[in-house]
Motif scaffolding. Structure first.
Motif, PDB file in Angstrom:
ATOM      1  N   VAL A   1      -9.088   2.664 -10.487  1.00  0.00           N
ATOM      2  CA  VAL A   1      -9.475   1.338  -9.997  1.00  0.00           C
ATOM      3  C   VAL A   1      -8.398   0.792  -9.067  1.00  0.00           C
ATOM      4  CG1 VAL A   1      -9.928  -1.043 -10.668  1.00  0.00           C
ATOM      5  CG2 VAL A   1     -10.946   0.828 -11.961  1.00  0.00           C
ATOM      6  N   VAL A   2      -7.133   0.952  -9.456  1.00  0.00           N
ATOM      7  CA  VAL A   2      -6.039   0.493  -8.607  1.00  0.00           C
ATOM      8  C   VAL A   2      -6.038   1.249  -7.277  1.00  0.00           C
ATOM      9  CG1 VAL A   2      -3.533   0.426  -8.383  1.00  0.00           C
ATOM     10  CG2 VAL A   2      -4.606  -0.293 -10.509  1.00  0.00           C
ATOM     11  N   ALA A   3      -6.264   2.554  -7.329  1.00  0.00           N
ATOM     12  CA  ALA A   3      -6.298   3.346  -6.098  1.00  0.00           C
ATOM     13  C   ALA A   3      -7.418   2.866  -5.173  1.00  0.00           C
ATOM     14  CB  ALA A   3      -6.478   4.824  -6.439  1.00  0.00           C
ATOM     15  N   GLY A   4      -8.599   2.635  -5.727  1.00  0.00           N
ATOM     16  CA  GLY A   4      -9.698   2.155  -4.900  1.00  0.00           C
ATOM     17  C   GLY A   4      -9.428   0.783  -4.311  1.00  0.00           C
ATOM     18  N   CYS A   5      -8.833  -0.110  -5.096  1.00  0.00           N
ATOM     19  CA  CYS A   5      -8.548  -1.457  -4.597  1.00  0.00           C
ATOM     20  C   CYS A   5      -7.465  -1.434  -3.522  1.00  0.00           C
ATOM     21  CB  CYS A   5      -8.138  -2.355  -5.748  1.00  0.00           C
ATOM     22  SG  CYS A   5      -9.490  -2.755  -6.889  1.00  0.00           S
ATOM     23  N   LEU A   6      -6.487  -0.551  -3.658  1.00  0.00           N
ATOM     24  CA  LEU A   6      -5.479  -0.432  -2.608  1.00  0.00           C
ATOM     25  C   LEU A   6      -6.105   0.037  -1.296  1.00  0.00           C
ATOM     26  CD1 LEU A   6      -2.532   1.188  -4.592  1.00  0.00           C
ATOM     27  CD2 LEU A   6      -2.599  -1.113  -3.638  1.00  0.00           C
ATOM     28  N   GLY A   7      -7.003   1.010  -1.384  1.00  0.00           N
ATOM     29  CA  GLY A   7      -7.697   1.450  -0.179  1.00  0.00           C
ATOM     30  C   GLY A   7      -8.537   0.351   0.431  1.00  0.00           C
ATOM     31  N   LEU A   8      -9.232  -0.417  -0.398  1.00  0.00           N
ATOM     32  CA  LEU A   8     -10.043  -1.525   0.109  1.00  0.00           C
ATOM     33  C   LEU A   8      -9.175  -2.586   0.782  1.00  0.00           C
ATOM     34  CD1 LEU A   8     -12.618  -2.036  -2.794  1.00  0.00           C
ATOM     35  CD2 LEU A   8     -13.067  -1.063  -0.537  1.00  0.00           C
ATOM     36  N   SER A   9      -7.982  -2.818   0.249  1.00  0.00           N
ATOM     37  CA  SER A   9      -7.119  -3.842   0.843  1.00  0.00           C
ATOM     38  C   SER A   9      -6.720  -3.464   2.267  1.00  0.00           C
ATOM     39  CB  SER A   9      -5.886  -4.051  -0.035  1.00  0.00           C
ATOM     40  OG  SER A   9      -5.088  -2.879  -0.061  1.00  0.00           O
ATOM     41  N   VAL A  10      -6.375  -2.210   2.496  1.00  0.00           N
ATOM     42  CA  VAL A  10      -6.015  -1.776   3.853  1.00  0.00           C
ATOM     43  C   VAL A  10      -7.251  -1.760   4.759  1.00  0.00           C
ATOM     44  CG1 VAL A  10      -5.194   0.182   5.207  1.00  0.00           C
ATOM     45  CG2 VAL A  10      -3.985  -0.494   3.149  1.00  0.00           C
TER      46      VAL A  10
ATOM     47  N   VAL B   1      -2.205  -7.639  14.503  1.00  0.00           N
ATOM     48  CA  VAL B   1      -2.481  -7.345  13.102  1.00  0.00           C
ATOM     49  C   VAL B   1      -2.341  -5.851  12.836  1.00  0.00           C
ATOM     50  CG1 VAL B   1      -4.210  -7.532  11.267  1.00  0.00           C
ATOM     51  CG2 VAL B   1      -4.002  -9.349  12.958  1.00  0.00           C
ATOM     52  N   ALA B   2      -2.872  -5.029  13.730  1.00  0.00           N
ATOM     53  CA  ALA B   2      -2.783  -3.583  13.533  1.00  0.00           C
ATOM     54  C   ALA B   2      -1.326  -3.110  13.559  1.00  0.00           C
ATOM     55  CB  ALA B   2      -3.590  -2.864  14.616  1.00  0.00           C
ATOM     56  N   ALA B   3      -0.529  -3.635  14.479  1.00  0.00           N
ATOM     57  CA  ALA B   3       0.877  -3.234  14.549  1.00  0.00           C
ATOM     58  C   ALA B   3       1.656  -3.727  13.335  1.00  0.00           C
ATOM     59  CB  ALA B   3       1.510  -3.773  15.830  1.00  0.00           C
ATOM     60  N   ALA B   4       1.323  -4.908  12.815  1.00  0.00           N
ATOM     61  CA  ALA B   4       1.999  -5.410  11.620  1.00  0.00           C
ATOM     62  C   ALA B   4       1.716  -4.523  10.415  1.00  0.00           C
ATOM     63  CB  ALA B   4       1.559  -6.844  11.342  1.00  0.00           C
ATOM     64  N   LEU B   5       0.471  -4.062  10.277  1.00  0.00           N
ATOM     65  CA  LEU B   5       0.147  -3.149   9.192  1.00  0.00           C
ATOM     66  C   LEU B   5       0.920  -1.842   9.331  1.00  0.00           C
ATOM     67  CD1 LEU B   5      -1.617  -2.460   6.714  1.00  0.00           C
ATOM     68  CD2 LEU B   5      -3.334  -1.584   8.319  1.00  0.00           C
ATOM     69  N   ALA B   6       0.996  -1.313  10.552  1.00  0.00           N
ATOM     70  CA  ALA B   6       1.766  -0.094  10.780  1.00  0.00           C
ATOM     71  C   ALA B   6       3.241  -0.305  10.460  1.00  0.00           C
ATOM     72  CB  ALA B   6       1.605   0.368  12.230  1.00  0.00           C
ATOM     73  N   GLY B   7       3.779  -1.478  10.798  1.00  0.00           N
ATOM     74  CA  GLY B   7       5.167  -1.763  10.464  1.00  0.00           C
ATOM     75  C   GLY B   7       5.407  -1.784   8.974  1.00  0.00           C
ATOM     76  N   GLY B   8       4.474  -2.330   8.210  1.00  0.00           N
ATOM     77  CA  GLY B   8       4.619  -2.303   6.756  1.00  0.00           C
ATOM     78  C   GLY B   8       4.602  -0.895   6.199  1.00  0.00           C
ATOM     79  N   LEU B   9       3.763  -0.037   6.762  1.00  0.00           N
ATOM     80  CA  LEU B   9       3.726   1.358   6.315  1.00  0.00           C
ATOM     81  C   LEU B   9       5.041   2.082   6.598  1.00  0.00           C
ATOM     82  CD1 LEU B   9       0.136   2.373   7.515  1.00  0.00           C
ATOM     83  CD2 LEU B   9       0.853   1.822   5.198  1.00  0.00           C
ATOM     84  N   VAL B  10       5.666   1.767   7.725  1.00  0.00           N
ATOM     85  CA  VAL B  10       6.900   2.443   8.090  1.00  0.00           C
ATOM     86  C   VAL B  10       8.084   1.933   7.272  1.00  0.00           C
ATOM     87  CG1 VAL B  10       8.560   2.768   9.962  1.00  0.00           C
ATOM     88  CG2 VAL B  10       6.119   2.976  10.427  1.00  0.00           C
ATOM     89  N   LEU B  11       8.154   0.633   7.061  1.00  0.00           N
ATOM     90  CA  LEU B  11       9.353   0.014   6.482  1.00  0.00           C
ATOM     91  C   LEU B  11       9.281  -0.157   4.981  1.00  0.00           C
ATOM     92  CD1 LEU B  11       9.812  -2.743   9.217  1.00  0.00           C
ATOM     93  CD2 LEU B  11      10.922  -0.520   9.104  1.00  0.00           C
ATOM     94  N   HIS B  12       8.267   0.383   4.323  1.00  0.00           N
ATOM     95  CA  HIS B  12       8.091   0.111   2.902  1.00  0.00           C
ATOM     96  C   HIS B  12       9.268   0.559   2.044  1.00  0.00           C
ATOM     97  CE1 HIS B  12       7.170   4.159   1.216  1.00  0.00           C
ATOM     98  NE2 HIS B  12       6.871   4.431   2.462  1.00  0.00           N
TER      99      HIS B  12
ATOM    100  N   PHE C   1       0.822  -1.208   0.000  1.00  0.00           N
ATOM    101  CA  PHE C   1       0.000   0.000   0.000  1.00  0.00           C
ATOM    102  C   PHE C   1       0.858   1.261   0.000  1.00  0.00           C
ATOM    103  CE2 PHE C   1      -2.054   3.383   2.447  1.00  0.00           C
ATOM    104  CZ  PHE C   1      -3.221   3.565   1.719  1.00  0.00           C
ATOM    105  N   ALA C   2       1.806   1.336   0.917  1.00  0.00           N
ATOM    106  CA  ALA C   2       2.637   2.537   1.004  1.00  0.00           C
ATOM    107  C   ALA C   2       3.501   2.702  -0.238  1.00  0.00           C
ATOM    108  CB  ALA C   2       3.508   2.475   2.255  1.00  0.00           C
ATOM    109  N   ALA C   3       4.019   1.596  -0.769  1.00  0.00           N
ATOM    110  CA  ALA C   3       4.882   1.691  -1.934  1.00  0.00           C
ATOM    111  C   ALA C   3       4.127   2.117  -3.186  1.00  0.00           C
ATOM    112  CB  ALA C   3       5.564   0.336  -2.183  1.00  0.00           C
ATOM    113  N   ARG C   4       2.843   1.798  -3.268  1.00  0.00           N
ATOM    114  CA  ARG C   4       2.069   2.207  -4.435  1.00  0.00           C
ATOM    115  C   ARG C   4       1.443   3.586  -4.266  1.00  0.00           C
ATOM    116  NH1 ARG C   4       1.011  -1.933  -8.179  1.00  0.00           N
ATOM    117  NH2 ARG C   4       0.114  -0.224  -9.379  1.00  0.00           N
ATOM    118  N   VAL C   5       1.089   3.948  -3.047  1.00  0.00           N
ATOM    119  CA  VAL C   5       0.441   5.239  -2.815  1.00  0.00           C
ATOM    120  C   VAL C   5       1.457   6.372  -2.771  1.00  0.00           C
ATOM    121  CG1 VAL C   5      -0.947   6.562  -1.166  1.00  0.00           C
ATOM    122  CG2 VAL C   5      -1.552   4.202  -1.675  1.00  0.00           C
TER     123      VAL C   5
END
Length: 507
Positions: free
Chosen positions: A115-124, A142-153, A27-31
């Motif tokens: 469409v890609v933007a909407g699907c990325l938002g839906l995935s998160v 799960v919430a902390a793992a998602l935050a870790g992905g956003l930070v380390l992308h 998500f972070a890498a595409r957005v």
């Protein structure tokens, strides 16, 4: 109350943590490049927001949409969104660069990008919905793992690119876009798709309902508020661009130094005003639904957005060992932040501490300082990723625990990433100047740190207010639980000899 996902064995929970982290990276890498492209309106003097700005706003709204899906598993939503992104990447390719304002994109490219933007938002949003339906004791993982992905992308993307060189040779991209963009067949997207599909299929294979039957009703409040915040962002950016375009030149077609400085100051500080107004709207709704913890989560994401999505990076030409060192520090910070948010949240406002560390280290990422002091290429990213990991890890674990009278765990969780995307889009023009600044463009260096510092003060105030309210509630509950003391009737008093009672009767 919402339905709660049935408790599954330990290994699907571990797979869910891996899937959440992978989704955060993708998500972070595409957005990130999408948000950065929206900042190019300042470079080409566009009188209105470009398509990338609308796509970024769509991402924020799509993050909140899954809270309406009360009968669908969150992991199924995530898997469906990522599968669509993967299919479009394979069939069409990454069309993000086609949204640059100096080009005339085809209508099909714009549709695919949206469409890609909407699907990325839906995935998160699906990941956060799944986390909200998990048992409260495991929700924070799960919430902390998602935050870790956003930070380390950026680190994950760059390490994968170093291991698997890009055959398309995307060296002509801007450095931030190059450091965070995904190629159509990139391994991290495949990993995210595989993990999300596996977690979504587990309940079907075990013949277990992903959601307990119940009479929960969809709560559209979060979607409405996020959509209103996105509309407010678009209106604010459009007005800003029109004012800048109208006053850039005088009526006689000239632009003097004083006029140029005034227009640049307006363009600079109007971005901060727009980001602040949008963040305050989301903070207000977060406090209504989840009280102090939800409000802190939104404040944290809004303040960390320009650092998380745009500022944090390591030079792509640096050795892979340098990226690995920064990645290790980031992982430790995220894990430590999640643990203190789970077990030591009342000791100190750890999210504010991490945000201050990241804010203080942000100027070290300035290209001017990095050219003068090459050692900052490692020190700056280490401090930034440590602060962000501590702050977002703690904030995600804290809000996942819930608070008194929350409207819905999913509602409070999705507000943070939505604020992250909207705030990053608002700050994109300043961060673009920060990344490509020259010797005479030092103004944006301290804007983001000051904004984050003010947000850290607000986090401390919210922490103190929540502690005071919790203490007052404990005292009231203790007083209500204490049985009333028995009242002893006063003993009769015998008047002394010869004294006449007050009623006049004889002794």
């Amino acid at each position: 109350m919402d339905e709660v996902e049935l408790r599954r064995p330990a290994w699907p929970d571990v797979l869910g943590v891996v899937a959440a982290a992978a989704v955060g990276v993708v998500f972070a890498a595409r957005v990130s490049p999408l948000v950065l492209i929206s900042a190019f309106t300042d470079l080409v003097a566009a009188p209105a927001p470009v398509d990338a700005t609308y796509a970024a706003a769509l991402v924020a709204v799509a993050i909140a949409v899954p809270v309406l899906l009360t009968r669908v598993s969150g992991w199924l939503v995530t898997a469906a969104g990522l599968v669509v992104v993967l299919a479009l990447d394979v069939l069409v390719g990454d069309v993000t660069i086609a949204l640059l304002p100096d080009r005339v994109p085809r209508s099909s490219d714009v549709v695919v990008a949206f469409v890609v933007a909407g699907c990325l938002g839906l995935s998160v949003g699906g990941v956060l919905l799944a986390a909200a339906r998990t048992a409260r004791s495991a929700r924070w993982l799960v919430a902390a793992a998602l935050a870790g992905g956003l930070v380390l992308h950026p680190l994950v993307s760059t390490l994968i690119r170093a291991a698997l060189p890009d055959p398309s040779g995307a060296g002509n991209w801007p450095v931030v876009v190059e450091a965070t963009s995904l190629q159509p067949a990139d391994v991290q997207l495949w990993v995210a798709v595989a993990a999300a599909v596996a977690v979504a299929v587990v309940p079907l294979v075990r013949r277990e309902p992903a959601v307990r039957p119940g009479a929960a009703r969809p709560r559209p409040g979060a979607v409405v508020v996020v959509a209103g915040a996105a509309a407010l962002l678009l209106v604010g950016l459009a007005l800003r661009l029109r004012v800048v375009d109208a006053f850039r030149l005088s009526p006689d077609g000239l632009a003097g130094p004083r006029r140029q400085r005034a227009v640049e100051s307006f363009a600079h500080y109007s971005v901060v005003v727009v980001a602040t107004v949008v963040a305050l709207l989301l903070v207000w709704y977060a406090y209504r639904t989840g009280r102090g913890r939800a409000a802190r989560w939104v404040v944290l994401c809004a303040a960390a957005a320009p650092i998380t999505l745009l500022v944090l990076r390591v030079e792509s030409v640096a050795p892979a060992s340098r990226h690995a060192v920064v990645l290790v520090f980031g992982l430790l910070a995220v894990v430590g932040g999640a643990l203190v948010g789970r077990h030591a949240a009342n000791l100190a406002p750890w999210d504010a501490v991490g945000l201050v560390v990241a804010a203080v280290a942000t100027p070290l990422a300035s290209p001017v300082l990095r050219r003068e002091f090459p050692s900052l290429d490692l020190v700056g990213p280490v401090l930034i990723v440590t602060g962000l990991g501590l702050a977002l890890g703690c904030g995600a674990a804290l809000v996942a625990r819930g608070d008194d009278r929350p409207e819905s765990p999913a509602t409070t969780l999705v507000l943070g990433p939505a604020a992250l995307v909207l705030s990053a889009t608002a700050f994109a023009p300043l961060v673009a100047r920060f990344q490509f600044q020259g010797p005479g463009q030092e103004a944006p260096v301290f804007t983001v740190p000051v904004f984050a510092g003010v947000a850290a003060v607000l986090l401390v105030l919210l922490f103190g207010f929540s502690r005071a309210v919790d203490r007052l509630r404990r005292d009231l509950r203790a007083e209500a639980a204490t049985p009333p003391a028995a009242v002893t009737p006063p003993a009769a008093v015998t008047p002394p000899d010869g004294a006449v009672p007050r009623d006049g009767s004889a002794p």
